[in-house]
Write an enzyme that holds these catalytic residues in place. Structure first.
Site, mmCIF file in Angstrom:
data_model
loop_
_atom_site.group_PDB
_atom_site.id
_atom_site.type_symbol
_atom_site.label_atom_id
_atom_site.label_comp_id
_atom_site.label_asym_id
_atom_site.label_seq_id
_atom_site.Cartn_x
_atom_site.Cartn_y
_atom_site.Cartn_z
ATOM 1 N N ASP A 77 -10.170 -4.291 -4.885
ATOM 2 C CA ASP A 77 -9.513 -3.406 -3.311
ATOM 3 C C ASP A 77 -10.653 -2.299 -3.345
ATOM 4 O O ASP A 77 -11.008 -1.331 -4.753
ATOM 5 C CB ASP A 77 -7.836 -2.681 -3.890
ATOM 6 N N SER A 135 0.980 -1.140 0.054
ATOM 7 C CA SER A 135 -0.209 -0.040 0.085
ATOM 8 C C SER A 135 0.956 1.379 -0.077
ATOM 9 O O SER A 135 1.867 1.752 -0.999
ATOM 10 C CB SER A 135 -1.161 0.361 1.178
ATOM 11 N N HIS A 181 -8.443 -4.715 -0.283
ATOM 12 C CA HIS A 181 -7.406 -3.793 0.068
ATOM 13 C C HIS A 181 -6.044 -4.734 1.804
ATOM 14 O O HIS A 181 -5.640 -4.533 1.329
ATOM 15 C CB HIS A 181 -7.241 -2.385 0.743
#
Length: 287
Positions: free
Chosen positions: A235, A170, A264
Site C-alpha cells: 500500500d 481507507s 491501496h
C-alpha cells in the site's frame, strides 16, 4: 496523500491546532459528482441518474433494485443514501463507508457485484461534500454522517444491529471504527485502515497527539464485534504497518487478509479478497 508544504510544516510545530486541518486536507478529495438524485412530483421519492463518470456496468433491472434518498445529519447536512437490494435471502446488510475520491455513483456497480457474490444487501451514503450531499467534508461531519446512515438503516429498514456488518475502506474506516466503538454489530470489516492522520502524514509518529485527526488506533480497543482487517502489503497511501497495528489492537479480530503485492486501490482485484469475504460472511459469522 500529498506531501506537506514548508509553511504547513512550520504550522505543525509552531501552532499545534493546525495538524487536524492538514490531515483533513490530505484526506478529503471529493470528486466531481457522478450522479444526481431526481425527485418525483411529490418531492418525496427519488431516482438515481448516473453520468459517464459513474461507469455503471449493469442494466435498468439492477438499477430498479437501488433505492436512493436523502437524510439529515445531527450537524444539519443533507446526505445522499443508497440501499442496494442484492439478495432476497440475505441475512446481513453491509453499511459501507467508501474510500476517498469516489462517490456513490462510482461505487454503485461495485456494490451490486459485491453484494450478489457474498449474499448481502448493501447500504451506503455519501459524506458531507461528496456527490449531492451538502456541507463540507470534515472529521466531525464524518462521524455525524455515519451516525445518520446507521439510524436510517435501523429505523427506515428495521434492521437489527446483529444483522449489520460495518465495512470501511481507507478514509471510510475512520467513521466505521468510531461507530463500531459505540455499538455492537454483527461484524466489522476494515479495508486499508489508518491508525491516525498524523501517523499517515508523519510515519515516525509514535503516539496520538491531542491535535491529531482520525485517531482510530485509540478507538479500536473498544470495538466488541468480530473484526476482519484487510490490507495490501505494498500500500503506497496507507502503509501496511497501519493494518498490522489496527489488527493487533482489536479485541475480537479474526484471521486477517494480508494481500501480498496489493497496493491501496487494487485489493479487490485479487482472488483472495472475495474468497476471504465469502468465508467470513457465510461461514464464520453464521457458525
Amino acid at each position: 496523500m500529498n506531501g506537506l508544504s514548508f509553511s504547513e510544516l512550520c504550522g505543525l510545530f509552531c501552532c499545534p491546532p493546525f495538524p487536524s486541518r492538514i490531515a483533513a486536507k490530505l484526506a478529503f478529495l471529493p470528486p466531481e459528482p457522478s450522479y444526481k438524485l431526481n425527485a418525483d412530483e411529490s418531492g418525496s421519492k427519488f431516482s438515481i441518474e448516473f453520468n459517464d463518470k459513474a461507469e455503471w456496468q449493469y442494466s435498468d433491472r439492477e438499477k430498479d433494485n437501488i433505492e436512493v434518498f436523502y437524510t439529515r445529519t445531527s450537524r444539519g447536512n443533507r446526505i445522499a443514501c443508497m440501499y442496494v437490494r442484492c439478495s432476497a435471502s440475505s441475512r446481513f446488510t453491509i453499511l459501507f463507508s467508501h474510500g476517498n475520491a469516489v462517490d456513490l455513483g462510482q461505487m454503485s456497480s461495485f456494490y451490486v457485484g459485491l453484494g450478489s457474490r457474498i449474499n448481502c444487501n448493501i447500504f451506503s451514503y455519501d459524506y458531507s461534500g461528496y456527490g449531492p450531499s451538502n456541507g463540507k467534508p470534515s472529521e466531525k461531519n464524518l462521524y455525524a454522517d455515519i451516525e445518520a446512515a446507521w439510524q436510517c438503516l435501523r429505523t427506515r429498514y428495521g434492521i437489527s444491529p446483529e444483522n449489520i456488518i460495518l465495512y470501511g475502506q481507507s478514509i471510510g474506516t475512520v467513521p466505521t471504527v468510531d461507530l463500531a466503538s459505540k455499538y455492537e454489530v454483527g461484524a466489522v470489516i476494515l479495508h486499508s485502515p489508518l491508525m491516525s492522520g498524523m501517523r499517515v502524514a508523519f510515519p515516525n509518529t509514535r503516539r496520538t497527539w491531542f491535535f491529531d485527526a482520525f485517531p482510530s488506533i485509540d478507538k479500536v480497543p473498544s470495538v466488541q464485534s468480530p473484526v476482519l482487517v484487510i490490507h495490501g502489503t505494498e500500500d503506497e497511501v496507507i502503509d501496511f504497518s497501519h493494518g498490522l497495528a489496527i489488527y493487533d489492537k482489536c479485541p475480537r479480530a479474526v484471521e486477517p487478509l494480508w494481500v501480498e503485492g496489493a497496493g491501496h486501490n487494487d485489493v479487490e482485484l485479487f482472488n483472495q479478497y472475495l474468497d476471504r469475504l465469502k468465508q467470513f460472511v457465510t461461514v464464520e459469522l453464521v457458525n
